[in-house]
Scaffold this active site. Structure first.
Site, PDB file in Angstrom:
ATOM      1  N   HIS A 135       0.873  -1.176   0.000  1.00 28.59           N
ATOM      2  CA  HIS A 135       0.000   0.000   0.000  1.00 28.59           C
ATOM      3  C   HIS A 135       0.913   1.229   0.000  1.00 28.59           C
ATOM      4  O   HIS A 135       2.002   1.188   0.572  1.00 28.59           O
ATOM      5  CB  HIS A 135      -0.847  -0.056   1.267  1.00 28.59           C
ATOM      6  CG  HIS A 135      -1.912   0.991   1.384  1.00 28.59           C
ATOM      7  ND1 HIS A 135      -1.639   2.284   1.751  1.00 28.59           N
ATOM      8  CD2 HIS A 135      -3.256   0.923   1.207  1.00 28.59           C
ATOM      9  CE1 HIS A 135      -2.775   2.974   1.799  1.00 28.59           C
ATOM     10  NE2 HIS A 135      -3.767   2.177   1.463  1.00 28.59           N
ATOM     11  N   ASP A 212       3.238  -4.137   8.060  1.00 32.53           N
ATOM     12  CA  ASP A 212       1.985  -3.408   7.860  1.00 32.53           C
ATOM     13  C   ASP A 212       0.858  -4.429   8.020  1.00 32.53           C
ATOM     14  O   ASP A 212       0.595  -5.227   7.126  1.00 32.53           O
ATOM     15  CB  ASP A 212       1.981  -2.788   6.462  1.00 32.53           C
ATOM     16  CG  ASP A 212       0.641  -2.130   6.127  1.00 32.53           C
ATOM     17  OD1 ASP A 212      -0.297  -2.226   6.954  1.00 32.53           O
ATOM     18  OD2 ASP A 212       0.540  -1.539   5.043  1.00 32.53           O
ATOM     19  N   GLN A 215      -4.397  -5.154   7.157  1.00 30.55           N
ATOM     20  CA  GLN A 215      -5.396  -6.090   6.634  1.00 30.55           C
ATOM     21  C   GLN A 215      -5.349  -7.441   7.333  1.00 30.55           C
ATOM     22  O   GLN A 215      -6.117  -8.338   6.989  1.00 30.55           O
ATOM     23  CB  GLN A 215      -5.201  -6.290   5.120  1.00 30.55           C
ATOM     24  CG  GLN A 215      -5.350  -5.025   4.293  1.00 30.55           C
ATOM     25  CD  GLN A 215      -6.784  -4.478   4.270  1.00 30.55           C
ATOM     26  OE1 GLN A 215      -7.737  -5.164   4.655  1.00 30.55           O
ATOM     27  NE2 GLN A 215      -6.936  -3.245   3.826  1.00 30.55           N
ATOM     28  N   LYS A 238     -10.296   0.028  10.506  1.00 31.63           N
ATOM     29  CA  LYS A 238     -10.514  -1.205   9.733  1.00 31.63           C
ATOM     30  C   LYS A 238     -10.824  -2.379  10.657  1.00 31.63           C
ATOM     31  O   LYS A 238     -11.034  -3.497  10.210  1.00 31.63           O
ATOM     32  CB  LYS A 238      -9.275  -1.536   8.896  1.00 31.63           C
ATOM     33  CG  LYS A 238      -8.992  -0.524   7.787  1.00 31.63           C
ATOM     34  CD  LYS A 238      -7.768  -0.946   6.991  1.00 31.63           C
ATOM     35  CE  LYS A 238      -7.112   0.186   6.251  1.00 31.63           C
ATOM     36  NZ  LYS A 238      -7.749   0.531   4.987  1.00 31.63           N
ATOM     37  N   CYS A 378      -4.750   2.370  -3.691  1.00 32.33           N
ATOM     38  CA  CYS A 378      -3.535   2.911  -3.059  1.00 32.33           C
ATOM     39  C   CYS A 378      -2.370   1.938  -3.166  1.00 32.33           C
ATOM     40  O   CYS A 378      -1.525   1.857  -2.257  1.00 32.33           O
ATOM     41  CB  CYS A 378      -3.762   3.292  -1.603  1.00 32.33           C
ATOM     42  SG  CYS A 378      -5.027   4.521  -1.367  1.00 32.33           S
TER      43      CYS A 378
HETATM   44  C1  LIG Z   1      -2.382  -2.660   3.610  1.00 30.64           C
HETATM   45  C2  LIG Z   1      -2.695  -1.275   4.068  1.00 30.64           C
HETATM   46  N1  LIG Z   1      -1.726  -0.527   4.601  1.00 30.64           N
HETATM   47  C3  LIG Z   1      -1.947   0.721   5.047  1.00 30.64           C
HETATM   48  C4  LIG Z   1      -3.191   1.302   4.964  1.00 30.64           C
HETATM   49  C5  LIG Z   1      -3.375   2.691   5.467  1.00 30.64           C
HETATM   50  O1  LIG Z   1      -4.285   2.747   6.513  1.00 30.64           O
HETATM   51  P1  LIG Z   1      -4.855   4.137   6.992  1.00 30.64           P
HETATM   52  O2  LIG Z   1      -5.360   4.833   5.783  1.00 30.64           O
HETATM   53  O3  LIG Z   1      -5.932   3.778   7.950  1.00 30.64           O
HETATM   54  O4  LIG Z   1      -3.742   4.865   7.649  1.00 30.64           O
HETATM   55  C6  LIG Z   1      -4.233   0.561   4.401  1.00 30.64           C
HETATM   56  C7  LIG Z   1      -5.583   1.134   4.275  1.00 30.64           C
HETATM   57  O5  LIG Z   1      -6.061   1.520   3.246  1.00 30.64           O
HETATM   58  C8  LIG Z   1      -3.980  -0.754   3.946  1.00 30.64           C
HETATM   59  O6  LIG Z   1      -4.941  -1.497   3.398  1.00 30.64           O
END
Ligand SMILES: Cc1ncc(COP(=O)(O)O)c(C=O)c1O
Lengths: 422, 144
Positions: A135, A212, A215, A238, A378
């Site tokens: 991401h 990270d 998910q 999430k 993203c």
């Molecule tokens: C794999 C992953 N990493 C990071 C993020 C970023 O999360 P947030 O936008 O809540 O900071 C997301 C969310 O879209 C994600 O799916």
């Protein structure tokens, strides 16, 4: 066979805990929410916990000399224990941020603040390793850190099955590698990455592993000790929790050595006009009055998930995924991106339908009450690698059930008819 | 079906059979625009021949963005920049109207088919992609 996998949870019963499912969509459609990968819906217990903090306990934590401040601090710090239990970490290893994005930026900026002699100091010749399935939140901060420090950015590629290619692990994680930042589960493909070999190699060369877990933590049992990683980030929103709260977990001894990122109130030990020293971890990383009500709400959210059971949630999502993959298999115009098997994957399915752009697919499904995400999610480099500009993504959670899956399968077929027959 | 107000016949026709698609070999200016939210992309070539607009374009994107680029290029080609300006303004205003404007058919012709888009906030950027590329290109060409 999907039909032989039984649902471990009763989605329609669970939906009763989530007030948003009482509303209708686009007129009179039932809400079929298949976008939990972007953000999850919230149960009453979370909404109440957050509202009740404002109604009854609101005061600045760690500051006032009064009863409300005590109660607020207690509520806030209790949430830290809940998160620590949830992840299997130590309570002082839990840092509250505003989001996973902030957690990951905190790390990248703190690494950048490390002077030579500090183990996190980066310089030309050092290497930061990521993967092609990151991401943007776990890619761009590292790109920028590499630029600021002169370190080199390298990455694991993806193979044709939507898995990381680890065949060249030793030439990717070189002896000069200082950081390996990796997603636990892809937010596009659903792939769950195997960590054992990566963690072992990273530690062999003295690198830290940043996970990270956006998910994975909301959807399956994640234990930081078992995984052996050094840092982990996830977002409250999430995980059926509020927006505006994220978590960074790190190994205590590493957090001790890591310089702070945000400076200001609450994170100091002592301040003079010219110089300051830092409070102990985790306060060193929590400058300013934090998002208190959201932290309390996150505590309620994780309690809710624990009561349902993370293993059950994962099994439930796998059963739904299996049903969807099987349904799509019968539609020759549907192309699935990511693993086809159920092993080491989560409840996310990205797909393309012949001659229908994902944006149009999403719009059509919306007209049937079905909420999906479309675009590059993203993760633009990954989408490019897949050879497309965008995909449609369905992501499952505990409140989904077979009827949602069947509605999606039917919705896709209806869209084909709608766009094809005109 | 409510969706039909969005996906009008004209739009689906232009999507399936886009006009002026395929980049000319030469052009006075070339611009490349992306919609970072969804990844839709357009490359647009703009030339002036005896003061008359000549557009060709290529791109990937949803039916709304691609059809809109097609309608825009057929509507504006052969006109002068002075004539194109008010049409562009009229289209942008229609898109930003949240469904409160019906649009002037005299000015917008086929582009009127996009009036339904203004009720879908997430799709306005799609409809404007090609038009914004043209606007950018026309500013550049005038600056020469
Ligand atoms: C794999 C992953 N990493 C990071 C993020 C970023 O999360 P947030 O936008 O809540 O900071 C997301 C969310 O879209 C994600 O799916």
């Amino acid at each position: 066979m999907a039909s032989q996998i039984t649902m471990t949870l009763n989605g329609s019963l669970i939906r009763k805990d989530f007030p948003i499912f009482e509303r209708v969509i686009r007129g009179d459609m039932r809400l079929i929410y298949l976008d939990s990968g972007a953000t999850s819906q919230k149960p009453n217990s979370v909404i109440e916990a957050e509202a009740n903090f404002y109604r009854r306990n609101n005061a600045a934590v760690h500051r006032g000399a009064h009863q409300l401040a005590e109660e607020a601090t207690d509520a806030y710090e209790s949430a830290r224990f809940i998160v620590a239990d949830f992840l299997g970490g130590d309570v002082d290893e839990i840092i509250f941020t505003k989001s996973a994005t902030e957690s990951l930026n905190l790390l990248a900026y703190s690494f950048g603040n490390a002077d030579s002699g500090n183990r996190f100091h980066l310089k030309a010749g050092d290497r930061i390793v990521v993967s092609e399935m990151e991401h943007h939140a776990n890619l761009v901060p590292w790109q920028e850190l590499a630029k600021r420090t002169g370190a080199e950015l390298a990455w694991f590629s993806l193979n044709e099955f939507g898995r990381l290619d680890l065949s060249n692990i030793e030439s990717v994680i070189t002896v000069d590698t200082k950081v390996v930042a990796l997603t636990h589960q892809s937010n596009v493909l659903g792939t769950i990455n195997p960590l054992e070999a990566i963690v072992a190699r990273a530690h062999d060369v003295g690198a830290v592993v940043v996970l990270d877990a956006c998910q994975s933590v909301p959807h399956m049992k994640v234990d930081v000790e078992k995984l052996g990683v050094d840092f982990l980030a996830f977002s409250g929103h999430k995980s059926v929790g509020p927006t505006g709260v994220g978590v960074l977990w790190g190994r205590g001894e590493l957090l001790d050595e890591l310089p702070p990122f945000l400076f200001g109130g609450s994170m100091i030990e002592s301040v003079t006009m010219a110089h300051s020293t830092w409070a102990a971890v985790p306060r060193k990383f929590e400058a300013g009055v934090p998002n208190m009500a959201q932290v309390v709400g996150l505590g309620a959210a994780l309690n809710y998930l624990t009561t349902i059971g993370l293993d059950k949630i994962h099994d439930h999502e796998i059963a739904l995924t299996s049903r969807l993959l099987e349904g799509f298999e019968e539609n020759k115009d549907v192309q699935i991106f990511g693993p086809r098997g159920l092993d080491m994957r989560g409840g996310i399915v990205s797909f393309a339908v012949k001659d229908i752009h994902p944006h149009d697919m999403g719009q059509f499904l919306d007209s049937q009450g079905i909420a999906v995400r479309t675009g590059h999610h993203c993760a633009w480099p990954l989408t490019r690698k897949l050879g497309v500009n965008a995909t449609t993504r369905a992501s499952f959670y505990l409140y989904n059930d077979e009827t949602d899956v069947d509605a999606l399968i039917a919705g896709v077929a209806n869209a084909q008819e709608y766009f094809g027959s005109r | 079906m409510q969706l039909d107000s969005l996906y009008q016949e004209v739009i689906l026709d232009h999507y399936k059979r886009p006009e002026h698609k395929g980049l000319s070999e030469k052009s006075d200016v070339q611009v490349h625009h992306v919609n970072p939210n969804c990844g839709d992309e357009i490359t647009l070539n703009l030339s002036l021949r005896d003061h008359l607009i000549d557009i060709s374009w290529d791109g990937v994107g949803c039916s709304i963005s691609m059809a809109s680029a097609s309608v825009m290029s057929s509507l504006l080609s052969g006109k002068t920049l002075e004539e194109a300006g008010p049409i562009l303004d009229s289209f942008v205003s229609l898109m930003q109207s949240k469904g409160t404007q019906t649009g002037d058919e005299e000015v917008l012709e086929d582009a009127l088919a996009f009036s339904g888009v203004s009720k879908y906030p997430a799709r306005i950027k799609c409809a404007l992609l090609g038009w914004m590329a043209f606007k950018d290109a026309s500013v550049q060409i005038q600056g020469r």
